[in-house]
Write a protein that holds these residues in place. Structure first.
Motif, PDB file in Angstrom:
ATOM      1  N   GLN A 330       0.797  -1.226   0.000  1.00  0.00           N
ATOM      2  CA  GLN A 330       0.000   0.000   0.000  1.00  0.00           C
ATOM      3  C   GLN A 330       0.832   1.279   0.000  1.00  0.00           C
ATOM      4  N   GLY A 331       2.148   1.172   0.182  1.00  0.00           N
ATOM      5  CA  GLY A 331       2.981   2.345   0.353  1.00  0.00           C
ATOM      6  C   GLY A 331       2.935   3.322  -0.808  1.00  0.00           C
ATOM      7  N   MET A 332       3.144   2.836  -2.040  1.00  0.00           N
ATOM      8  CA  MET A 332       3.138   3.730  -3.198  1.00  0.00           C
ATOM      9  C   MET A 332       1.772   4.362  -3.393  1.00  0.00           C
ATOM     10  N   SER A 333       0.726   3.577  -3.198  1.00  0.00           N
ATOM     11  CA  SER A 333      -0.624   4.094  -3.420  1.00  0.00           C
ATOM     12  C   SER A 333      -1.006   5.134  -2.378  1.00  0.00           C
ATOM     13  N   ILE A 334      -0.533   4.969  -1.150  1.00  0.00           N
ATOM     14  CA  ILE A 334      -0.771   5.990  -0.129  1.00  0.00           C
ATOM     15  C   ILE A 334      -0.110   7.300  -0.556  1.00  0.00           C
ATOM     16  N   ALA A 335       1.111   7.214  -1.077  1.00  0.00           N
ATOM     17  CA  ALA A 335       1.807   8.416  -1.545  1.00  0.00           C
ATOM     18  C   ALA A 335       1.029   9.103  -2.661  1.00  0.00           C
ATOM     19  N   VAL A 336       0.439   8.318  -3.558  1.00  0.00           N
ATOM     20  CA  VAL A 336      -0.364   8.885  -4.640  1.00  0.00           C
ATOM     21  C   VAL A 336      -1.583   9.610  -4.074  1.00  0.00           C
ATOM     22  N   LEU A 337      -2.273   8.963  -3.136  1.00  0.00           N
ATOM     23  CA  LEU A 337      -3.465   9.570  -2.549  1.00  0.00           C
ATOM     24  C   LEU A 337      -3.110  10.837  -1.778  1.00  0.00           C
ATOM     25  N   GLU A 338      -1.948  10.851  -1.149  1.00  0.00           N
ATOM     26  CA  GLU A 338      -1.504  12.066  -0.465  1.00  0.00           C
ATOM     27  C   GLU A 338      -1.267  13.197  -1.471  1.00  0.00           C
ATOM     28  N   ALA A 339      -0.654  12.854  -2.598  1.00  0.00           N
ATOM     29  CA  ALA A 339      -0.393  13.864  -3.625  1.00  0.00           C
ATOM     30  C   ALA A 339      -1.693  14.422  -4.188  1.00  0.00           C
ATOM     31  N   VAL A 340      -2.673  13.559  -4.404  1.00  0.00           N
ATOM     32  CA  VAL A 340      -3.972  14.013  -4.897  1.00  0.00           C
ATOM     33  C   VAL A 340      -4.643  14.914  -3.861  1.00  0.00           C
ATOM     34  N   THR A 341      -4.494  14.565  -2.580  1.00  0.00           N
ATOM     35  CA  THR A 341      -5.025  15.402  -1.507  1.00  0.00           C
ATOM     36  C   THR A 341      -4.399  16.790  -1.543  1.00  0.00           C
ATOM     37  N   LEU A 342      -3.086  16.833  -1.723  1.00  0.00           N
ATOM     38  CA  LEU A 342      -2.385  18.112  -1.809  1.00  0.00           C
ATOM     39  C   LEU A 342      -2.870  18.917  -3.013  1.00  0.00           C
ATOM     40  N   GLN A 343      -3.079  18.255  -4.119  1.00  0.00           N
ATOM     41  CA  GLN A 343      -3.551  18.931  -5.327  1.00  0.00           C
ATOM     42  C   GLN A 343      -4.897  19.605  -5.079  1.00  0.00           C
ATOM     43  N   LEU A 344      -5.806  18.904  -4.434  1.00  0.00           N
ATOM     44  CA  LEU A 344      -7.135  19.458  -4.170  1.00  0.00           C
ATOM     45  C   LEU A 344      -7.059  20.670  -3.245  1.00  0.00           C
ATOM     46  N   LEU A 345      -6.189  20.614  -2.256  1.00  0.00           N
ATOM     47  CA  LEU A 345      -6.042  21.733  -1.326  1.00  0.00           C
ATOM     48  C   LEU A 345      -5.444  22.958  -2.015  1.00  0.00           C
ATOM     49  N   LEU A 346      -4.476  22.732  -2.878  1.00  0.00           N
ATOM     50  CA  LEU A 346      -3.845  23.851  -3.581  1.00  0.00           C
ATOM     51  C   LEU A 346      -4.794  24.508  -4.573  1.00  0.00           C
ATOM     52  N   GLN A 347      -5.737  23.729  -5.061  1.00  0.00           N
ATOM     53  CA  GLN A 347      -6.702  24.263  -6.017  1.00  0.00           C
ATOM     54  C   GLN A 347      -7.760  25.129  -5.348  1.00  0.00           C
ATOM     55  N   ASP A 348      -7.846  25.051  -4.019  1.00  0.00           N
ATOM     56  CA  ASP A 348      -8.793  25.867  -3.274  1.00  0.00           C
ATOM     57  C   ASP A 348      -8.256  27.301  -3.212  1.00  0.00           C
ATOM     58  N   GLY A 349      -8.870  28.204  -3.919  1.00  0.00           N
ATOM     59  CA  GLY A 349      -8.385  29.565  -4.008  1.00  0.00           C
ATOM     60  C   GLY A 349      -8.435  30.340  -2.709  1.00  0.00           C
ATOM     61  N   LYS A 350      -9.093  29.790  -1.691  1.00  0.00           N
ATOM     62  CA  LYS A 350      -9.231  30.499  -0.419  1.00  0.00           C
ATOM     63  C   LYS A 350      -8.069  30.230   0.531  1.00  0.00           C
ATOM     64  N   LEU A 351      -7.221  29.256   0.215  1.00  0.00           N
ATOM     65  CA  LEU A 351      -6.159  28.852   1.136  1.00  0.00           C
ATOM     66  C   LEU A 351      -4.808  29.376   0.682  1.00  0.00           C
ATOM     67  N   ASP A 352      -4.041  29.959   1.630  1.00  0.00           N
ATOM     68  CA  ASP A 352      -2.668  30.304   1.312  1.00  0.00           C
ATOM     69  C   ASP A 352      -1.776  29.107   1.630  1.00  0.00           C
ATOM     70  N   VAL A 353      -0.487  29.228   1.400  1.00  0.00           N
ATOM     71  CA  VAL A 353       0.419  28.088   1.550  1.00  0.00           C
ATOM     72  C   VAL A 353       0.421  27.554   2.985  1.00  0.00           C
ATOM     73  N   GLU A 354       0.420  28.432   3.957  1.00  0.00           N
ATOM     74  CA  GLU A 354       0.442  27.987   5.360  1.00  0.00           C
ATOM     75  C   GLU A 354      -0.833  27.238   5.723  1.00  0.00           C
ATOM     76  N   GLN A 355      -1.961  27.698   5.221  1.00  0.00           N
ATOM     77  CA  GLN A 355      -3.216  27.009   5.485  1.00  0.00           C
ATOM     78  C   GLN A 355      -3.253  25.649   4.792  1.00  0.00           C
ATOM     79  N   VAL A 356      -2.692  25.586   3.594  1.00  0.00           N
ATOM     80  CA  VAL A 356      -2.598  24.307   2.875  1.00  0.00           C
ATOM     81  C   VAL A 356      -1.750  23.321   3.672  1.00  0.00           C
ATOM     82  N   GLN A 357      -0.635  23.811   4.199  1.00  0.00           N
ATOM     83  CA  GLN A 357       0.274  22.973   4.975  1.00  0.00           C
ATOM     84  C   GLN A 357      -0.449  22.353   6.164  1.00  0.00           C
ATOM     85  N   ILE A 358      -1.167  23.150   6.922  1.00  0.00           N
ATOM     86  CA  ILE A 358      -1.879  22.656   8.103  1.00  0.00           C
ATOM     87  C   ILE A 358      -2.986  21.681   7.707  1.00  0.00           C
TER      88      ILE A 358
END
Length: 450
Positions: A330-358
């Motif tokens: 499951q290790g590689m697939s977890i990394a993929v899902l984490e990356a997709v999660t990050l992508q969705l957060l970055l696409q949220d125009g209301k969040l700055d980098v620090e908010q995305v990080q948290i």
């Protein structure tokens, strides 16, 4: 948004490449710092010692890859990866029974990790605002005490000199031996960590099997039936008409010095598997590689989401957060899902980098939690495994055992189990009424038969 000029990623492995792909959409420039040399082909990297062993891209991971790198699945196949029917071409002996095999509508791609990573590398090179600096090793993170912010890194370069790089965001994708550990120690920051000692050892070799008219599988898994059996193995077709064989042993049941002596030592180890299917394939096979050994003494999940006063400007991903039991693939697939999660957060125009990080660290904790619990439920079938036991362990182990046994005869149960194991559905989906009914009836009839 502001503060998206430059992002630096520590580590150019799978998690690092995935992160670079995501950040390239939001940052003007992305730099990957990789301590290894540039890959010259689909061969194992020194910095990825687990690369010679069997790797699996689960359905959720494969879907995520296609989202991040459109067309990459077809590229895998055109470059030699093997496309199989997930439930027909997999022969799986698990907890003393063979799983039900049927012609389902899902596919799995079989390939070596170097083959997958090399293909990813070619896609990354086509992204104009991503640069990879090879033979660059990060020595330390640069921390602004007043702002509690990570603002850069100090690296040693290929010629032995040192350099300082600054960025708006630093991403730690350096793996289980994360560079951030030293920083947290220096800052006296406590990272709550879940940990389990499993004493796992991986032993792998590549082979070319003789042609066979009766071989009706592409991958065969022989799992140990705990707690008495501690050794299991897998033989899987990969690119270039090769097969990789990986034998695993829990609780230090495999002695490294013995298995690396010669080819015959590997065959002797294969004879110790619960079934003789793999050794029967290897007797007349051609050995194509040396024996590789990789140890995973423990698994751990660092609860980054619970760290108080976590430094700004730092994001942690992949094995740097959670090193899961690799037996479950499951290790590689977890990394993929984490990356997709990050992508969705970055696409949220209301969040700055620090908010995305948290938000990111909180969201991936939700992602990891049920998977971690599922893995521990199985690892704790061995009495010698140490660590914090999951809540309701006994009933979870009883129920999952019933699921395993029913997977040998019930297509409905096995199909649901496959979805859970492939991270497409949550473990709670196995609590649906129809499945619970089959589990309870199985329990009743087993008692009557005993």
């Amino acid at each position: 948004m502001s503060n998206r000029e430059l992002a630096i990623i520590i580590g150019g492995g799978i998690a690092g490449k995935l992160t670079a792909r995501v950040l390239s959409d939001s940052f003007k420039e992305v730099i990957i710092l990789e301590r290894d040399d540039e890959m010259e082909g689909p061969i194992s990297r020194k910095g990825a010692r687990q690369g010679d062993h069997l790797h699996a891209l689960l359905h959720a991971g494969q879907n995520g890859f296609e989202t991040l790198f459109p067309g990459i699945t077809e590229t895998f196949h055109s470059n030699g990866a093997v496309n199989i029917n997930s439930t027909k071409d997999l022969a799986w002996f698990h907890h003393g029974v063979w799983k039900h095999r049927y012609d389902g509508n899902k596919s799995t791609t079989l390939q070596s990790r170097p083959h997958l990573e090399w293909t990813m590398e070619q896609y990354i090179k086509e992204i104009p605002n991503v640069t990879t600096l090879y033979r660059h090793q990060v020595k330390r993170l640069l921390h602004n005490i007043e702002e509690n912010r990570i603002y850069g890194v100090e690296v040693s370069t290929s010629d032995g000199s040192k350099a300082t790089l600054t960025a708006n965001l630093i991403v730690d994708a350096s793996g289980a031996s994360s560079i951030t550990h030293a920083l947290f120690k220096k800052l006296n920051l406590t990272i709550p960590t879940n940990k389990a000692e499993i004493g796992l050892c991986y032993v792998s070799k590549r082979f070319r099997l003789p042609k066979s008219q009766t071989r009706d599988w592409a991958i065969k898994l022989i799992y140990p039936n705990p707690p008495l059996e501690k050794i299991g193995g897998t033989i899987s077709q990969i690119e270039n008409d090769q097969h990789v064989v990986t034998i695993i042993g829990y609780q230090n049941s495999i002695q490294e010095k013995e298995v690396v002596k010669n080819d015959n030592s590997f065959l002797e180890l294969a004879k110790r598997l619960p079934k003789q299917d793999i050794i029967n394939e290897l007797i007349h096979a051609e050995s194509l590689s040396e024996t590789s050994v990789y140890k995973v003494p423990h698994i751990s999940w660092k609860r980054i989401d619970k760290v108080k006063q976590f430094p700004k400007g730092l994001l942690i991903i992949g094995d740097s957060v959670c090193r899961i039991d690799p037996v479950f693939g499951q290790g590689m697939s977890i990394a993929v899902l984490e990356a997709v999660t990050l992508q969705l957060l970055l696409q949220d125009g209301k969040l700055d980098v620090e908010q995305v990080q948290i938000a990111f660290h909180k969201e991936i904790a939700k992602l990891i939690s049920p998977i971690w619990n599922m893995v521990l439920t199985e690892d704790f079938r061995y009495p010698g495994v140490t660590g914090k036991t999951p809540t309701g362990l006994t009933i979870q182990q009883w129920y999952s055992k019933k699921i395993f046994l029913l997977s040998a005869s019930s297509q409905n149960v096995y199909a649901s189990f496959i979805d859970v194991m492939n991270l497409v559905q949550p473990p709670t989906s196995l609590l649906r009424f129809g499945i619970m009914k089959e589990v309870l009836l199985h329990g009743v009839f087993k008692k009557r038969d005993s």
